[in-house]
Design an enzyme around this catalytic site. Sequence first.
Site, PDB file in Angstrom:
ATOM      1  N   THR A   1       0.866  -1.183   0.000  1.00 55.64           N
ATOM      2  CA  THR A   1       0.000   0.000   0.000  1.00 55.64           C
ATOM      3  C   THR A   1       0.906   1.237   0.000  1.00 55.64           C
ATOM      4  O   THR A   1       0.952   1.983   0.978  1.00 55.64           O
ATOM      5  CB  THR A   1      -0.947   0.025   1.223  1.00 55.64           C
ATOM      6  OG1 THR A   1      -0.175  -0.240   2.413  1.00 55.64           O
ATOM      7  CG2 THR A   1      -2.041  -0.995   1.114  1.00 55.64           C
TER       8      THR A   1
ATOM      9  N   CYS B   1       7.434   1.645   6.155  1.00 59.89           N
ATOM     10  CA  CYS B   1       6.165   1.932   6.843  1.00 59.89           C
ATOM     11  C   CYS B   1       6.032   3.377   7.329  1.00 59.89           C
ATOM     12  O   CYS B   1       5.080   4.057   6.952  1.00 59.89           O
ATOM     13  CB  CYS B   1       5.988   0.983   8.020  1.00 59.89           C
ATOM     14  SG  CYS B   1       5.714  -0.706   7.467  1.00 59.89           S
TER      15      CYS B   1
ATOM     16  N   GLY C   1      13.127   6.173   8.289  1.00 58.17           N
ATOM     17  CA  GLY C   1      12.875   5.810   6.897  1.00 58.17           C
ATOM     18  C   GLY C   1      12.144   4.493   6.894  1.00 58.17           C
ATOM     19  O   GLY C   1      11.450   4.161   7.856  1.00 58.17           O
TER      20      GLY C   1
HETATM   21  N1  LIG Z   1       7.352  -4.253   5.661  1.00 62.10           N
HETATM   22  C1  LIG Z   1       6.995  -4.127   6.916  1.00 62.10           C
HETATM   23  O1  LIG Z   1       7.803  -4.104   7.845  1.00 62.10           O
HETATM   24  C2  LIG Z   1       5.525  -4.009   7.277  1.00 62.10           C
HETATM   25  C3  LIG Z   1       5.134  -4.119   8.613  1.00 62.10           C
HETATM   26  C4  LIG Z   1       3.796  -4.028   8.928  1.00 62.10           C
HETATM   27  C5  LIG Z   1       2.853  -3.815   7.918  1.00 62.10           C
HETATM   28  N2  LIG Z   1       3.260  -3.695   6.629  1.00 62.10           N
HETATM   29  C6  LIG Z   1       2.238  -3.508   5.590  1.00 62.10           C
HETATM   30  O2  LIG Z   1       2.055  -4.748   4.910  1.00 62.10           O
HETATM   31  C7  LIG Z   1       1.761  -4.502   3.536  1.00 62.10           C
HETATM   32  C8  LIG Z   1       2.749  -5.262   2.662  1.00 62.10           C
HETATM   33  O3  LIG Z   1       4.027  -4.723   2.873  1.00 62.10           O
HETATM   34  P1  LIG Z   1       5.339  -5.449   2.364  1.00 62.10           P
HETATM   35  O4  LIG Z   1       6.485  -4.695   2.880  1.00 62.10           O
HETATM   36  O5  LIG Z   1       5.240  -6.911   2.649  1.00 62.10           O
HETATM   37  O6  LIG Z   1       5.178  -5.228   0.759  1.00 62.10           O
HETATM   38  P2  LIG Z   1       6.037  -5.843  -0.414  1.00 62.10           P
HETATM   39  O7  LIG Z   1       6.045  -4.836  -1.484  1.00 62.10           O
HETATM   40  O8  LIG Z   1       7.328  -6.376   0.111  1.00 62.10           O
HETATM   41  O9  LIG Z   1       5.187  -7.120  -0.911  1.00 62.10           O
HETATM   42  C9  LIG Z   1       3.966  -7.055  -1.560  1.00 62.10           C
HETATM   43  C10 LIG Z   1       3.852  -8.285  -2.486  1.00 62.10           C
HETATM   44  O10 LIG Z   1       2.510  -8.387  -2.962  1.00 62.10           O
HETATM   45  C11 LIG Z   1       2.553  -8.860  -4.294  1.00 62.10           C
HETATM   46  N3  LIG Z   1       1.261  -8.569  -4.943  1.00 62.10           N
HETATM   47  C12 LIG Z   1       0.721  -7.351  -5.213  1.00 62.10           C
HETATM   48  N4  LIG Z   1      -0.509  -7.504  -5.753  1.00 62.10           N
HETATM   49  C13 LIG Z   1      -0.759  -8.833  -5.822  1.00 62.10           C
HETATM   50  C14 LIG Z   1      -1.847  -9.629  -6.283  1.00 62.10           C
HETATM   51  N5  LIG Z   1      -2.956  -9.068  -6.773  1.00 62.10           N
HETATM   52  N6  LIG Z   1      -1.745 -10.968  -6.206  1.00 62.10           N
HETATM   53  C15 LIG Z   1      -0.629 -11.549  -5.710  1.00 62.10           C
HETATM   54  N7  LIG Z   1       0.436 -10.861  -5.245  1.00 62.10           N
HETATM   55  C16 LIG Z   1       0.370  -9.513  -5.297  1.00 62.10           C
HETATM   56  C17 LIG Z   1       3.750  -8.154  -4.895  1.00 62.10           C
HETATM   57  O11 LIG Z   1       4.219  -8.809  -6.050  1.00 62.10           O
HETATM   58  C18 LIG Z   1       4.742  -8.230  -3.720  1.00 62.10           C
HETATM   59  O12 LIG Z   1       5.532  -9.410  -3.770  1.00 62.10           O
HETATM   60  C19 LIG Z   1       1.792  -2.990   3.353  1.00 62.10           C
HETATM   61  O13 LIG Z   1       0.497  -2.486   3.470  1.00 62.10           O
HETATM   62  C20 LIG Z   1       2.640  -2.527   4.518  1.00 62.10           C
HETATM   63  O14 LIG Z   1       2.320  -1.215   4.927  1.00 62.10           O
HETATM   64  C21 LIG Z   1       4.566  -3.802   6.286  1.00 62.10           C
END
Ligand SMILES: NC(=O)c1ccc[n+]([C@@H]2O[C@H](COP(=O)([O-])OP(=O)(O)OC[C@H]3O[C@@H](n4cnc5c(N)ncnc54)[C@H](O)[C@@H]3O)[C@@H](O)[C@H]2O)c1
Length: 440
Positions: free
Chosen positions: A86, A263, A260
């Site tokens: 997101t 999130c 940074g």
């Molecule tokens: N990274 C963190 O530390 C963290 C911690 C808490 C919450 N979050 C939240 O979790 C969410 C994901 O973050 P992230 O860092 O894992 O993202 P990311 O970008 O690492 O991973 C997202 C994945 O989703 C896949 N994807 C997108 N659309 C898709 C679909 N329609 N079908 C199948 N796969 C699909 C992408 O190819 C990608 O591999 C975000 O909203 C983020 O704010 C992240």
Amino acid sequence: MKIAMIGTGYVGLVSGVCFSDFGHEVVCVDKDPRKIEMLERGEVPIYEPGLDTLMAKNVEAGRLTFTLDLAKAIDGAEAVFIAVGTPTRRGDGHADLTYVMAAAEEIARAAKDYVVVVTKSTVPVGTNAGVREAVAAANPALDFDVASNPEFLREGAAIDDFMKPDRVVVGVETERAAKVMEGIYRPLYLRDFPIVTTDLESAEMIKYAANAFLATKITFINEIAALCEKVGADVKQVSKGMGMDERIGNKFLHAGPGYGGSCFPKDTKALARIGQEHASPISIVETVIKVNEDTKRRMIGKLLDLCGGSFNGKTVAVLGVTFKPNTDDMRDAPSLTIVPALVGGGAKVRVVDPQGRREGEQLLPGVDWATDPYRAAEGADLLVILTEWNEFRALDLTQLAGSMATARMADLRNIYSPEDARAAGFTGYESVGRSGFESA
Ligand SMILES: NC(=O)c1ccc[n+]([C@@H]2O[C@H](COP(=O)([O-])OP(=O)(O)OC[C@H]3O[C@@H](n4cnc5c(N)ncnc54)[C@H](O)[C@@H]3O)[C@@H](O)[C@H]2O)c1
């Protein structure tokens, strides 16, 4: 229980692996064929300590599989988690919900039996209700519920955070969905980890409020650090003295080059935007965003001072470019502001990072990658510590100073002290929130 996990990024993959370790049958889906191919070969596309071993264990046990085929993944699943990105929407700071809504529609088209559609991605208040509407519109005959289950794991400590959470937040609308979520998190519930059950909107708000609060705490100490430098106080002592007060706590009270990561920057912007849209501005968070940008720029000023007012022709060794240690994630890392300022100012920049090169090579054009800090520092005019990897915590400062053209250090994580630097032969040292020195 059978669970489908959509998205195998930092959150989806860790959650999927950990759920399978709880004993559930988990199918992880991604639309990126490269990631799925790697995962099927037993390779982990991201760097997260311990994830490879736990993943291998659960694949071996037959509980964890990977696929590009969403329909296959959700066949028979009691819950399907949306864990897609997101990011900040270009232009207005709002969270871009394109991926979440696309996933919701794909689920609706593929699902046949009752399923709980769980949003794990961080999403603005009202998104789960939007997911409910989108699924119902795409498949009016489907029996389903939605649930909000924001994730609080920290990259670099993700498995421990998932397995031993401070709390699990679950927003639901029906008893039936609550029961499914209870079943999924039962292993944690049995070990007395608190599960906070709320309505959808409160669960969504908890996540943004928590991240904005932590970003505020970091930014607060960074601003205090700037004042400490002016009045001759030492921010490390100030943090210690403040943090011992249990009402304040010592976490997220370390001064540095600004927050940074994947999130805080995007979630603070999204919360500020949500406040504006509802004519209920979160002025504190708006200020935090601005002060954090100022903090990064303030760091560039420190480097300029140590370089005598110009980067032109200087050689600068930068230790650490990921947004924090123990991850390869470069999203919104302070290095993305600081390194281009060095390169743009005419410096020759050498970079070292234990895991950052794969992402960093594209994001930081014009730098040379070195394999260790000592090689990076050879003949350099300035050494900058930007990420506090363990590898950088016990460097032989005397060797470093001895090999540099001018032995100056900007320790932007306050790993060392002015005394350490002086004793090792550095002729200039700056950190954050403490007096530095510069000998003629
Ligand atoms: N990274 C963190 O530390 C963290 C911690 C808490 C919450 N979050 C939240 O979790 C969410 C994901 O973050 P992230 O860092 O894992 O993202 P990311 O970008 O690492 O991973 C997202 C994945 O989703 C896949 N994807 C997108 N659309 C898709 C679909 N329609 N079908 C199948 N796969 C699909 C992408 O190819 C990608 O591999 C975000 O909203 C983020 O704010 C992240």
